[in-house]
Write an enzyme that holds these catalytic residues in place. Structure first.
Site, PDB file in Angstrom:
ATOM      1  N   LYS A 180       0.893  -1.177   0.000  1.00  0.00           N
ATOM      2  CA  LYS A 180       0.000   0.000   0.000  1.00  0.00           C
ATOM      3  C   LYS A 180       0.921   1.215   0.000  1.00  0.00           C
ATOM      4  O   LYS A 180       1.475   1.591   1.028  1.00  0.00           O
ATOM      5  CB  LYS A 180      -0.877  -0.013   1.252  1.00  0.00           C
ATOM      6  CG  LYS A 180      -2.199   0.757   1.117  1.00  0.00           C
ATOM      7  CD  LYS A 180      -2.064   2.233   0.795  1.00  0.00           C
ATOM      8  CE  LYS A 180      -1.761   3.074   2.006  1.00  0.00           C
ATOM      9  NZ  LYS A 180      -1.549   4.509   1.675  1.00  0.00           N
ATOM     10  N   GLY A 233       6.917   4.941   8.110  1.00  0.00           N
ATOM     11  CA  GLY A 233       6.004   6.071   8.243  1.00  0.00           C
ATOM     12  C   GLY A 233       6.281   6.820   9.523  1.00  0.00           C
ATOM     13  O   GLY A 233       7.322   6.632  10.160  1.00  0.00           O
ATOM     14  N   GLU A 236       3.563   7.969  15.060  1.00  0.00           N
ATOM     15  CA  GLU A 236       2.176   7.727  15.475  1.00  0.00           C
ATOM     16  C   GLU A 236       1.538   6.631  14.619  1.00  0.00           C
ATOM     17  O   GLU A 236       0.836   5.757  15.124  1.00  0.00           O
ATOM     18  CB  GLU A 236       1.356   9.021  15.397  1.00  0.00           C
ATOM     19  CG  GLU A 236       1.499   9.891  16.642  1.00  0.00           C
ATOM     20  CD  GLU A 236       1.501   9.088  17.948  1.00  0.00           C
ATOM     21  OE1 GLU A 236       0.541   8.331  18.180  1.00  0.00           O
ATOM     22  OE2 GLU A 236       2.473   9.181  18.720  1.00  0.00           O
ATOM     23  N   GLY A 238       3.075   4.272  13.231  1.00  0.00           N
ATOM     24  CA  GLY A 238       3.708   3.030  13.679  1.00  0.00           C
ATOM     25  C   GLY A 238       2.974   2.417  14.859  1.00  0.00           C
ATOM     26  O   GLY A 238       2.738   1.209  14.894  1.00  0.00           O
ATOM     27  N   GLU A 255       9.793   1.210  10.499  1.00  0.00           N
ATOM     28  CA  GLU A 255      10.839   2.221  10.307  1.00  0.00           C
ATOM     29  C   GLU A 255      10.139   3.562  10.436  1.00  0.00           C
ATOM     30  O   GLU A 255       9.330   3.921   9.587  1.00  0.00           O
ATOM     31  CB  GLU A 255      11.471   2.090   8.912  1.00  0.00           C
ATOM     32  CG  GLU A 255      12.095   0.736   8.619  1.00  0.00           C
ATOM     33  CD  GLU A 255      13.270   0.426   9.510  1.00  0.00           C
ATOM     34  OE1 GLU A 255      13.932   1.380   9.977  1.00  0.00           O
ATOM     35  OE2 GLU A 255      13.518  -0.754   9.770  1.00  0.00           O
ATOM     36  N   CYS A 289      13.729  10.917   7.063  1.00  0.00           N
ATOM     37  CA  CYS A 289      13.723  10.467   8.454  1.00  0.00           C
ATOM     38  C   CYS A 289      15.080  10.679   9.112  1.00  0.00           C
ATOM     39  O   CYS A 289      15.188  10.616  10.327  1.00  0.00           O
ATOM     40  CB  CYS A 289      13.346   8.993   8.508  1.00  0.00           C
ATOM     41  SG  CYS A 289      14.247   8.028   7.302  1.00  0.00           S
ATOM     42  N   GLU A 390       9.571  16.083  15.041  1.00  0.00           N
ATOM     43  CA  GLU A 390       9.931  15.941  13.629  1.00  0.00           C
ATOM     44  C   GLU A 390       9.144  16.955  12.798  1.00  0.00           C
ATOM     45  O   GLU A 390       7.912  16.939  12.795  1.00  0.00           O
ATOM     46  CB  GLU A 390       9.592  14.518  13.179  1.00  0.00           C
ATOM     47  CG  GLU A 390      10.253  14.137  11.882  1.00  0.00           C
ATOM     48  CD  GLU A 390       9.936  12.700  11.478  1.00  0.00           C
ATOM     49  OE1 GLU A 390       8.829  12.224  11.768  1.00  0.00           O
ATOM     50  OE2 GLU A 390      10.812  12.081  10.858  1.00  0.00           O
TER      51      GLU A 390
HETATM   52  P1  NDP Z   1       2.617   8.465   7.435  1.00  0.00           P
HETATM   53  O1  NDP Z   1       2.862   7.771   8.715  1.00  0.00           O
HETATM   54  O2  NDP Z   1       1.589   9.511   7.382  1.00  0.00           O
HETATM   55  O3  NDP Z   1       2.234   7.415   6.287  1.00  0.00           O
HETATM   56  C1  NDP Z   1       3.027   6.310   5.954  1.00  0.00           C
HETATM   57  C2  NDP Z   1       2.160   5.284   5.256  1.00  0.00           C
HETATM   58  O4  NDP Z   1       1.215   4.789   6.203  1.00  0.00           O
HETATM   59  C3  NDP Z   1       1.330   5.866   4.119  1.00  0.00           C
HETATM   60  O5  NDP Z   1       1.182   4.899   3.097  1.00  0.00           O
HETATM   61  C4  NDP Z   1       0.008   6.146   4.799  1.00  0.00           C
HETATM   62  O6  NDP Z   1      -1.068   6.208   3.910  1.00  0.00           O
HETATM   63  C5  NDP Z   1      -0.097   4.957   5.726  1.00  0.00           C
HETATM   64  N1  NDP Z   1      -0.999   5.168   6.848  1.00  0.00           N
HETATM   65  C6  NDP Z   1      -1.337   6.320   7.473  1.00  0.00           C
HETATM   66  N2  NDP Z   1      -2.192   6.074   8.489  1.00  0.00           N
HETATM   67  C7  NDP Z   1      -2.376   4.741   8.521  1.00  0.00           C
HETATM   68  C8  NDP Z   1      -3.164   3.866   9.341  1.00  0.00           C
HETATM   69  N3  NDP Z   1      -3.919   4.317  10.332  1.00  0.00           N
HETATM   70  N4  NDP Z   1      -3.124   2.544   9.087  1.00  0.00           N
HETATM   71  C9  NDP Z   1      -2.356   2.054   8.098  1.00  0.00           C
HETATM   72  N5  NDP Z   1      -1.625   2.839   7.277  1.00  0.00           N
HETATM   73  C10 NDP Z   1      -1.624   4.153   7.486  1.00  0.00           C
HETATM   74  O7  NDP Z   1       4.037   8.998   6.967  1.00  0.00           O
HETATM   75  P2  NDP Z   1       4.374   9.887   5.713  1.00  0.00           P
HETATM   76  O8  NDP Z   1       3.928   9.227   4.465  1.00  0.00           O
HETATM   77  O9  NDP Z   1       3.921  11.276   6.004  1.00  0.00           O
HETATM   78  O10 NDP Z   1       5.979   9.801   5.743  1.00  0.00           O
HETATM   79  C11 NDP Z   1       6.737  10.543   6.589  1.00  0.00           C
HETATM   80  C12 NDP Z   1       7.109   9.773   7.837  1.00  0.00           C
HETATM   81  O11 NDP Z   1       7.826   8.587   7.495  1.00  0.00           O
HETATM   82  C13 NDP Z   1       8.052  10.581   8.714  1.00  0.00           C
HETATM   83  O12 NDP Z   1       7.706  10.464  10.072  1.00  0.00           O
HETATM   84  C14 NDP Z   1       9.404   9.931   8.466  1.00  0.00           C
HETATM   85  O13 NDP Z   1      10.318  10.111   9.496  1.00  0.00           O
HETATM   86  C15 NDP Z   1       9.025   8.509   8.272  1.00  0.00           C
HETATM   87  N6  NDP Z   1      10.068   7.829   7.508  1.00  0.00           N
HETATM   88  C16 NDP Z   1      10.875   6.926   8.163  1.00  0.00           C
HETATM   89  C17 NDP Z   1      11.931   6.326   7.493  1.00  0.00           C
HETATM   90  C18 NDP Z   1      12.812   5.304   8.155  1.00  0.00           C
HETATM   91  O14 NDP Z   1      13.562   4.631   7.448  1.00  0.00           O
HETATM   92  N7  NDP Z   1      12.772   5.156   9.461  1.00  0.00           N
HETATM   93  C19 NDP Z   1      12.229   6.667   6.086  1.00  0.00           C
HETATM   94  C20 NDP Z   1      11.317   7.628   5.533  1.00  0.00           C
HETATM   95  C21 NDP Z   1      10.280   8.174   6.218  1.00  0.00           C
HETATM   96  P3  NDP Z   1      -1.445   7.587   3.122  1.00  0.00           P
HETATM   97  O15 NDP Z   1      -0.383   8.587   3.386  1.00  0.00           O
HETATM   98  O16 NDP Z   1      -1.499   7.126   1.738  1.00  0.00           O
HETATM   99  O17 NDP Z   1      -2.767   8.029   3.651  1.00  0.00           O
END
Ligand code: NDP
Length: 502
Positions: A180, A233, A236, A238, A255, A289, A390
């Site tokens: 997804k 992502g 939160e 996570g 991650e 990140c 962040e």
């Molecule tokens: P989000 O947490 O908003 O989203 C990540 C993914 O999770 C998206 O596909 C999103 O869908 C999905 N998602 C959101 N809510 C839910 C839920 N309740 N249940 C299941 N899936 C859900 O992150 P961002 O896309 O805004 O990315 C930025 C974040 O990712 C930052 O915090 C960053 O630090 C972290 N990150 C971590 C990395 C690492 O290696 N540790 C690398 C890169 C980023 P959708 O957005 O399509 O609604």
């Protein structure tokens, strides 16, 4: 992909076919540099996730991938890597168009993708099972077998790289996958699934459901048919996803967020370190990140160092991501832009000073995009929210320290623990300091460098589990012990002898 009213239309990729959503629901993907409509994409929910998990389950169960001779699986992964290499120009352009990241960055990043598939294919091809010591006339051999159907939820900042870090080991180990992608950047993931099929990957092995996290993401993370859920992502997200998967006893890899300290030791070459700090803070407009969001400089050098950083930040060229001259693109969305503005206001309220930037870009050609000027805060103290939370935008903070112990204390004084960098002319000093940092990755005299063999993951609120490297591969497998009795079996109920069972 089809064209609807001159707009590209994308659908889910399930069981080797493009499939629409039930009811034909779609959402729009826009170019963050100018707001234009790039594509209409199928909006999935529980029904589409069910279809995709079912396709992946069937593909796993009938062994078309999981029981393929490993040599054949690796041959297909190598063909996949080669096809990705051919598609790099179009993938880079599409990735740049949807993320807003400069084409130069996307080319550099995506050129690494084939390596990941080749690396994990090589690990699978050379993996050796083990024989454990086992008391008595027994042979216990331990095999590593795939997990089953894996769900992977990815963000928008490095769509294909982050997916590849998960997908390459999952496929190499023989799992089948449902992805997804982020609602902002689903197009290249769909393109990759098509490339995989064309490279010979059987249908149902690599499925993609597009849609929103609140619906499609939630349905995937709470699906009881998964063997593992892997998310990159926010922290939160996570927590929510790990709870949903945990309720089904599905193993989870997360991650999550970060706020990397960049520690400049007094003996560092300040000009090189300033270049490094700018690179750490502003690549991808700070939407990474491991963004260098806390620049720690000795108090005697803090002012001079900030000046060097400001000169470099003000020289960065904002512009159309597709132009070769552009160094900084827009943020990915209005939401990210507002979040960045909000944190700049918070920083000012907290008493930090804006040394440069601090506002939306005003040039007429940038008016329709989500551009924000590279921003440096000085006079920042560690407990301030701008130094703790962040921001995920082009904003960094300069903090000063009095001695190395204080630098370590400030560096570790955050809820995250993903990456950090140390700048010094004395590598031994850097290595000693690296031991004291609470994070998963430390660079010395560099930042942002990755490799398929580098175990990637965070401590504290930055997540759990590791991607990449042999450890990352193993996390997509499980052990199976086979215990062979090499002697006559004991007839337990026919004897009164005391026989040791364990
Ligand atoms: P989000 O947490 O908003 O989203 C990540 C993914 O999770 C998206 O596909 C999103 O869908 C999905 N998602 C959101 N809510 C839910 C839920 N309740 N249940 C299941 N899936 C859900 O992150 P961002 O896309 O805004 O990315 C930025 C974040 O990712 C930052 O915090 C960053 O630090 C972290 N990150 C971590 C990395 C690492 O290696 N540790 C690398 C890169 C980023 P959708 O957005 O399509 O609604």
């Amino acid at each position: 992909m089809k064209t609807l009213e001159n707009v590209a239309a994308y659908r889910h990729f399930i069981d080797g076919e493009e499939q629409p959503s039930a009811g034909g629901r779609t959402f729009d993907v826009r170019n963050p540099a100018n707001g234009t409509l790039v594509a209409r994409v199928a909006e999935g929910g529980a029904g589409e996730v069910e279809r995709a998990v079912d396709a992946a389950r069937r593909a796993f169960a009938d062994g078309r991938w999981s029981r393929l001779p490993v040599r054949e699986r690796c041959r297909i992964l190598s063909a996949f890597a080669q096809e990705i290499e051919r598609a790099l120009p179009s993938l880079s352009t599409l990735e740049s168009t949807c993320t807003g990241r400069p084409l130069r960055e996307m080319r550099a990043q995506l050129s690494r993708l084939p390596e990941f598939y080749r690396y994990f294919a090589a690990i699978a091809r050379t993996a050796e099972d083990s024989v454990t010591p086992f008391e008595g006339p027994y042979l216990n051999y331990v095999r590593r077998v795939p997990l089953g159907v894996v769900g992977q939820i990815t963000p928008w900042n490095h769509p294909l790289l982050i997916l590849t870090k998960k997908l390459a080991p999952a496929l190499a180990a023989g799992n089948t996958v449902v992805v997804k992608p982020s609602e902002y950047t689903p197009l290249t993931t769909l393109a990759l699934a098509r490339i995989a099929l064309d490279a010979g990957m059987p249908p149902g092995v690599f499925n993609v459901v597009t849609g929103f996290g609140s619906e499609a993401g939630r349905a995937l993370s709470s699906h009881p048919g998964l063997a593992k859920l892997d998310l990159t992502g926010g922290t939160e997200t996570g927590r929510v996803v790990a709870q949903a998967a945990g309720a089904n006893l599905v193993r989870v890899n997360c991650e999550l967020g970060g706020k990397a300290p960049v520690i400049v030791l007094p003996d560092a070459d300040l000009e090189q370190a300033a270049g490094g700090a700018i690179f750490a803070a502003f690549i991808a407009s700070g939407q990474t990140c491991i963004a260098g969001a806390r620049i720690l400089v000795h108090e005697s050098q803090a002012e001079e160092f900030a000046e060097r950083m400001i000169a470099r930040a003000e020289a960065l060229r904002l512009g159309d991501p597709l132009l070769p001259s552009t160094q900084l693109g827009p943020l990915v969305s209005e939401r990210q832009l507002q979040r960045t503005e909000h944190y700049v206001a918070v920083g000012m309220q907290e008493g930090a000073q804006i040394a440069c930037g601090g506002k939306r870009a005003t040039a007429p050609e940038l008016r329709d995009g989500y551009f924000f000027e590279p921003t440096i805060f000085t006079g920042v103290r560690s407990p301030m929210r701008i130094a703790q939370e962040e921001i995920f935008g082009p904003v960094t903070c300069v903090l000063s320290y009095r001695n190395v112990d204080e630098a370590v204390r400030i560096a570790n004084d955050i809820p995250f623990g993903l990456g950090a960098s140390i700048w010094t002319s004395d590598a031994a000093k850097g290595m000693k300091l690296a031991e004291r940092l609470e994070c998963g990755i430390v660079w010395i005299n560099d930042h942002h460098r990755i490799d398929p063999a580098l175990p990637w993951g965070g401590m504290k609120g930055s997540g759990m589990g590791r991607e990449c490297g042999i450890e990352g591969y193993r996390e997509y497998t499980q052990t199976k012990s086979v215990v062979v009795n090499l002697d006559e079996p004991v007839d337990w109920y026919a004897t009164t002898d005391v026989v040791r069972l364990s």
